[in-house]
Write an enzyme that holds these catalytic residues in place. Structure first.
Site, short mmCIF file in Angstrom:
data_model
loop_
_atom_site.label_atom_id
_atom_site.label_comp_id
_atom_site.label_asym_id
_atom_site.label_seq_id
_atom_site.Cartn_x
_atom_site.Cartn_y
_atom_site.Cartn_z
CG ASP A 14 -1.96 -1.06 1.19
OD1 ASP A 14 -2.31 -1.52 0.09
OD2 ASP A 14 -2.40 -1.49 2.28
CB ALA A 40 -2.24 -6.67 -2.48
CG HIS A 42 -1.46 -1.64 -7.64
ND1 HIS A 42 -0.57 -1.64 -6.61
CD2 HIS A 42 -1.01 -2.55 -8.51
CE1 HIS A 42 0.39 -2.51 -6.85
NE2 HIS A 42 0.14 -3.09 -8.00
CB THR A 303 -7.64 -2.68 11.28
OG1 THR A 303 -8.86 -3.26 11.69
CG2 THR A 303 -7.33 -1.44 12.06
CE LYS A 330 -1.68 7.87 1.30
NZ LYS A 330 -2.56 6.74 1.63
#
Ligand code: GDP
Length: 423
Positions: A14, A40, A42, A303, A330
């Protein structure tokens, strides 16, 4: 320009690899997925909307980019078909011309997901936090030579016998160990008709295709899933995924063994996040963690645990990925913090270390935290290094010094062009 480039995760996944692939694919002819499956995803935001890609390579939105699912991928026909249909419904072109599936990719069979869920529920409170997409049962069966290759779909008689043998074998476990109903031949036939047959036009010898394209000087991008710490061999075993996520595996999982990768772009997130159970030394709790989760949009089916950037784990991730350059993502998420914490070392049995300890002792490690001043201003509109506040530049340089590899991109928003190119 170099012919082969990989984009891979440095942390726990992530990190924002999808957005980097989506951005950089304008310079590439081919994007290849070489491992992993639908476990997973994207997230990509572009002119077509917001998409979660699990199996399709992130180059699928670019015209003139061919996307390949290599032999190392856990090919779940049901999942892939659904993903293709979602994109097509939103006007994205997905055809056998721009999506190609390796005939040597093994198929994730209908019982793999079931086995995953059954094993997780047997483990009760000791669960690994599997995504229950069948990935671990798939890879263990693959290495036991107990699944089928996508190319077998073109040989129905061989396939029929092969699947019957596998079904009989798997039913022993389903009925004997888990007290479940056996899988019937009719169920398998229906699965073949509904999900596998529509994919047949996409299946071919992609090794041959890729090697030919390479000889024609085409630019190839390998797209990794998850992050270095989840690598089966070098990650935080057993809290890893069931495949090799490292860039070094890309040539094998793509069907180009022996081909060298010229550039390895490691994607590092400006803070840490980790989904699922297992050791996460730099984890933050309480209100501070909730705030970071909120601003970072760290939500999903499971979570997202969060923490400050972990320089120990990140340096290790950079080393095992053999990253030649870094994309830091980020950074905008940290904009509102007065002070920015960094996990600079671990403390193990009273001794500080900056080396990644063996997985079995990670639970005993404590983070050594240092703080740097924040910049407390919106940086999401900034597009050049020199316009970044000094505190943000210092933070980036501190990470760069610790990992020893140049940070070439800094992303300041999820959109394709919310990026600062450096150097
Ligand atoms: P991947 O699996 O490594 O591709 O990462 P994910 O897609 O799971 O996670 C990245 C998330 O962060 C997605 O929701 C992206 O839209 C978002 N994202 C990526 N880059 C940035 C950024 O620079 N700033 C912000 N605020 N969000 C970003």
């Amino acid at each position: 320009m170099d012919a082969c480039t990989a984009i891979v995760g440095i942390n726990w996944g992530d990190e924002g690899k999808g957005r980097m692939v989506d951005l950089l694919t304008e310079n590439f002819d081919i994007v290849v997925r070489y491992q992993g499956g639908g476990n997973a995803g994207h997230t990509i935001v572009n002119q077509y909307g917001e998409f979660m890609l699990h199996l399709l390579p992130s180059g699928v939105f670019r015209k003139n980019v061919v996307n390949v699912l290599g032999n190392g991928v856990a090919l779940d026909p049901e999942h892939l078909l659904e993903e293709i249909q979602i994109l097509q419904a939103k006007g994205v072109e997905v055809t056998p011309d721009n999506v190609k599936i390796s005939n040597r990719a093994s198929l994730l069979l209908p019982w793999h997901r079931k086995m995953d869920a059954l094993e997780e529920s047997r483990l009760k409170e000791k669960q690994f936090g599997s995504t229950k997409k069948g990935i671990a049962p798939f890879y263990s069966d693959k290495y036991q030579k107990k699944t089928v290759l996508a190319g077998e779909l073109f040989y129905p008689e061989v396939l029929h016998h092969h699947l019957n043998d596998l079904r009989e074998w798997k039913n022993l476990v389903l009925t004997g160990v888990y007290d479940e109903k056996p899988v019937t031949e009719e169920e398998i036939d229906a699965w073949l008709d509904k999900y596998c047959k529509p994919l047949m036009p996409y299946i071919q010898d992609t090794s041959e295709f890729l090697m030919e394209e390479l000889h024609c000087h085409k630019q190839i991008l390998f797209e990794g899933q998850l992050g270095a710490l989840r690598d089966l061999d070098f990650g935080i075993y057993p809290y890893t995924t069931s495949s090799n996520v490292l860039a070094s595996y890309a040539p094998i999982g793509s069907g180009m063994p022996g081909v060298e990768i010229d550039r390895i772009i490691g994607v590092v997130k400006s803070y840490s996040s980790c989904v699922g159970t297992g050791p996460f030394v730099c984890e933050m709790f309480g209100a501070e963690a909730d705030r970071l989760r909120q601003i970072g949009g760290e939500f999903g089916h499971r979570t997202h645990r969060v923490g400050p950037i972990d320089l120990v784990a990140t340096r290790y991730g950079v080393q095992i990925q053999a990253a030649t350059e870094i994309a830091l993502t980020k950074l905008d998420v940290l904009s509102k913090m007065d002070e920015i914490p960094l996990c600079v070392r671990y403390r193990l049995d009273g001794v500080e270390t900056d080396k990644m300890p063996f997985p079995s002792v990670l639970d005993k490690c404590e983070p050594v935290i240092e703080k740097m001043p924040g910049w407390q201003s919106d940086i999401s509109g900034i597009r050049t290094w020199w316009d970044l506040p000094k505190e943000a530049q210092d933070y980036v340089k501190r990470i760069e010094d610790a990992i020893g590899v140049v940070i070439k991109w800094i992303s300041v928003g999820p959109e394709r062009h919310s990026i600062i190119r450096r150097g």
